[in-house]
Design an enzyme around this catalytic site. Structure first.
Site, PDB file in Angstrom:
ATOM      1  CB  ALA A  18     -13.336   0.525   2.650  1.00 40.70           C
ATOM      2  CB  ALA A  19      -8.054  -1.196   0.177  1.00 46.58           C
ATOM      3  N   GLY A  20      -9.669   1.020  -1.348  1.00 50.66           N
ATOM      4  CA  GLY A  20      -9.729   2.081  -2.350  1.00 50.66           C
ATOM      5  C   GLY A  20     -10.256   3.391  -1.755  1.00 50.66           C
ATOM      6  CG  ASP A  21     -14.157   3.783  -0.172  1.00 51.61           C
ATOM      7  OD1 ASP A  21     -14.186   4.165  -1.358  1.00 51.61           O
ATOM      8  OD2 ASP A  21     -15.055   3.098   0.340  1.00 51.61           O
TER       9      ASP A  21
HETATM   10  P1  ADP Z   1     -10.318  -1.117  -4.390  1.00 56.52           P
HETATM   11  O1  ADP Z   1     -10.519  -1.308  -2.925  1.00 56.52           O
HETATM   12  O2  ADP Z   1     -11.036   0.087  -4.930  1.00 56.52           O
HETATM   13  O3  ADP Z   1     -10.516  -2.338  -5.239  1.00 56.52           O
HETATM   14  P2  ADP Z   1      -7.421  -1.579  -4.527  1.00 56.52           P
HETATM   15  O4  ADP Z   1      -7.683  -2.999  -4.203  1.00 56.52           O
HETATM   16  O5  ADP Z   1      -6.660  -1.264  -5.761  1.00 56.52           O
HETATM   17  O6  ADP Z   1      -8.773  -0.693  -4.577  1.00 56.52           O
HETATM   18  O7  ADP Z   1      -6.681  -0.942  -3.259  1.00 56.52           O
HETATM   19  C1  ADP Z   1      -6.445   0.437  -3.124  1.00 56.52           C
HETATM   20  C2  ADP Z   1      -5.058   0.651  -2.537  1.00 56.52           C
HETATM   21  O8  ADP Z   1      -4.985   0.042  -1.231  1.00 56.52           O
HETATM   22  C3  ADP Z   1      -3.927   0.034  -3.347  1.00 56.52           C
HETATM   23  O9  ADP Z   1      -3.498   0.903  -4.374  1.00 56.52           O
HETATM   24  C4  ADP Z   1      -2.877  -0.138  -2.253  1.00 56.52           C
HETATM   25  O10 ADP Z   1      -2.258   1.081  -1.963  1.00 56.52           O
HETATM   26  C5  ADP Z   1      -3.715  -0.544  -1.038  1.00 56.52           C
HETATM   27  N1  ADP Z   1      -3.848  -2.008  -0.947  1.00 56.52           N
HETATM   28  C6  ADP Z   1      -4.892  -2.763  -1.356  1.00 56.52           C
HETATM   29  N2  ADP Z   1      -4.656  -4.084  -1.134  1.00 56.52           N
HETATM   30  C7  ADP Z   1      -3.431  -4.164  -0.568  1.00 56.52           C
HETATM   31  C8  ADP Z   1      -2.606  -5.243  -0.090  1.00 56.52           C
HETATM   32  N3  ADP Z   1      -2.992  -6.528  -0.186  1.00 56.52           N
HETATM   33  N4  ADP Z   1      -1.395  -4.940   0.440  1.00 56.52           N
HETATM   34  C9  ADP Z   1      -0.979  -3.660   0.547  1.00 56.52           C
HETATM   35  N5  ADP Z   1      -1.697  -2.594   0.116  1.00 56.52           N
HETATM   36  C10 ADP Z   1      -2.914  -2.830  -0.438  1.00 56.52           C
END
Ligand code: ADP
Length: 318
Positions: free
Chosen positions: A258-261
């Protein structure tokens, strides 16, 4: 902006059942697990919760069944300050549920049964029409019935309400939809599916990076701005005049679910508050990074004070 921005989310509510074991079971096999948990989820609800924790007034439009799981999801939403006034309880369908098996290395196998999310209809959007048309921002994903998402985006665009579309999970979209979208926020996989280009073998020296090519192709479909999220690298921001990688923050990752969320929810708040695009992406990167430092989806969404403290510390530490 001194008043709380109003954000309307059209999206999914899903009850997640998570079982962890040393390895994933094979076909026909039963194995003993080590952990079991039940968590509120669904991209729509997750993004609504993130936006609410960051201080916005948030209305979620969606559907659940008239069952125990739906009741729990609604209670969790309310606890996070999200208005569930426009989440319909439908006795003819079941609340969406998701079974997630996770192995010791974090690999997973997932079955989602969308049920009520696919029953979310134009009438559900109509019930919230006046709130949607006077909102500061409309935020959508693709986990509910697509014609309903299209309808909500069209209504918002007609009234000049900006729309963020997080095209997840990725699926082909009607061409006419893109020009009604203000900001499109795919991750790498989603950008790849929507553009039909593979991320591998991207940049060779002196050539445009893969994300630049993908962003420009997506822009040619019609949205005003494209932001491709790139996990630990941050986010690639592009509009017709400018494009740039906005790096995220270094963190110790515990669970990237849920980082993307978190990113899309936070972006909606920052833009609805009137922040410039680059500043809004930095804010969203901070929320995304913080979400990876905690387990789970909704429990990992940071509060406003936490994001601001994180940004302050990082900038002072530089
Ligand atoms: P999703 O969860 O949809 O696959 P991402 O992996 O691209 O999306 O993550 C969404 C956002 O969360 C990234 O653009 C970044 O800002 C943050 N993020 C994700 N993973 C990391 C990480 N390992 N370290 C720091 N920020 C992160």
């Amino acid at each position: 902006m001194s008043k709380r921005p109003c954000i309307v989310v059209i999206g999914s509510l899903v009850f997640d059942f998570v079982a962890k074991a040393q390895r994933l079971p094979r076909k026909g096999e039963t194995i003993l697990g080590e952990m079991f948990g039940m968590f509120p989820g669904g991209k729509g609800a997750n993004q609504a919760v993130q936006a609410s924790r960051l201080g916005a007034e948030v209305f979620l439009i969606g559907r659940v069944g008239d069952d125990f799981l739906g009741e729990r999801l609604l209670a969790d939403l309310k606890e996070s300050g999200v208005s569930a006034e426009f989440v319909k309880r439908d006795p003819t369908v079941k609340t969406a549920a998701c079974c997630i098996h996770v192995d010791a290395e974090g690999h997973n196998a997932i079955v989602i049964v969308p049920e009520a999310n696919m029953a979310c209809s134009k009438r559900d959007v109509d019930a919230a029409k006046s709130v949607l048309q006077s909102a500061d921002m409309v935020l959508c994903q693709l986990e509910v019935y697509l014609p309903t998402v299209e309808y909500a985006i069209t209504l918002a665009a007609e009234c000049g309400v900006p729309v963020i579309l997080n095209p997840a999970p990725a699926q082909p979209l009607p061409a006419a939809l893109y020009s009604k979208v203000t900001v499109l926020t795919p991750n790498e996989t989603e950008a790849e599916l929507l553009t039909g280009s593979a991320a591998e073998g991207a940049a060779s020296p002196g050539q445009s990076s893969w994300e630049s090519l993908a962003a420009r192709k997506l822009l040619s479909f019609g949205p005003k701005t494209v932001i491709i999220t790139l996990g630990e690298r941050g986010a690639y921001l592009a509009d017709k005049t400018w494009e740039h990688l906005i790096p995220t923050f270094p963190v110790s990752v515990v669970d990237a679910t849920a980082a993307g969320d978190a990113f899309s929810g936070a972006l909606a708040v920052a833009l609805a508050e009137g922040k410039e695009m680059e500043q809004a992406v930095t804010f969203a990167n901070a929320a995304g990074a913080l979400a990876t430092t905690r387990n789970g989806a909704q429990p990992s969404m940071a509060l406003r004070a936490e994001v601001e403290e994180f940004l302050r510390k990082f900038h002072h530490g530089k």
